[in-house]
Design an enzyme around this catalytic site. Sequence first.
Site, mmCIF file in Angstrom:
data_model
loop_
_atom_site.group_PDB
_atom_site.id
_atom_site.type_symbol
_atom_site.label_atom_id
_atom_site.label_comp_id
_atom_site.label_asym_id
_atom_site.label_seq_id
_atom_site.Cartn_x
_atom_site.Cartn_y
_atom_site.Cartn_z
ATOM 1 C CE LYS A 134 -3.808 -4.371 1.341
ATOM 2 N NZ LYS A 134 -4.363 -3.414 2.299
ATOM 3 C CG ASP A 192 -1.936 -1.114 1.204
ATOM 4 O OD1 ASP A 192 -1.973 -1.880 0.229
ATOM 5 O OD2 ASP A 192 -2.693 -1.234 2.193
ATOM 6 C CB CYS A 197 -1.846 -2.934 5.437
ATOM 7 S SG CYS A 197 -3.514 -2.210 5.408
#
Length: 213
Positions: free
Chosen positions: A115, A17, A160
């Site tokens: 996601k 990310d 994450c």
Amino acid sequence: MAALRKESPNAGLIVIDLQNDFCPGGALAVTGGDEIVPLVNRLIGSFEHVVLTQDWHPAGHSSFASTHDGQAPFSAVQMSYGSQTLWPDHCIQGTTGAEFHPELAGTKAELVIRKGFRRAIDSYSAFYENDRKTPTGLAGYLRERGLTKLALVGLATDFCVAYSALDGARLGFETTVLLDACRAIDLNGSMATARRQMQLAGVNLGEAARLVA
């Protein structure tokens, strides 16, 4: 750590990310999030196999505080799958905030895992949605490619990245988090909790600088 170097054909780098909304100036900025980009790029050059993950929410996602009347960002609510932290609107599909950092050398990536695109459920881990049972397909991909060792970097360490590392270890991958190539949110002590959980799960905590020196 030497086993994670480029010469190991069964090692993969997972970049978590590294998107505009998680960098300074973004909707859910992680302090110093952009500082890791040069080091991540050096790591990308050192690994034969690279995977990127990308938060990819529809507008009005259930994890957004704005979707819940009277709820503020960083509060928590109960979802069908358990407690869910509510976030500012971020990484909305097709927006600049959802794009990768412009200086990320991501063209080498063999796979991009998106996601959080299911409106009713959030997704921290690169392997599973937050219900802990809906897979992203990453584990199967890695196994088909013969990858057994993973190095994780990116944003944010305590959410994450940590969730992905815990799942990676649980699924049988030799998993390392390169802490100097990550940055944390540290919400109510979440970084200390994440570090402890990763250590208990057998996740290696290392330094990227040793790989690319």
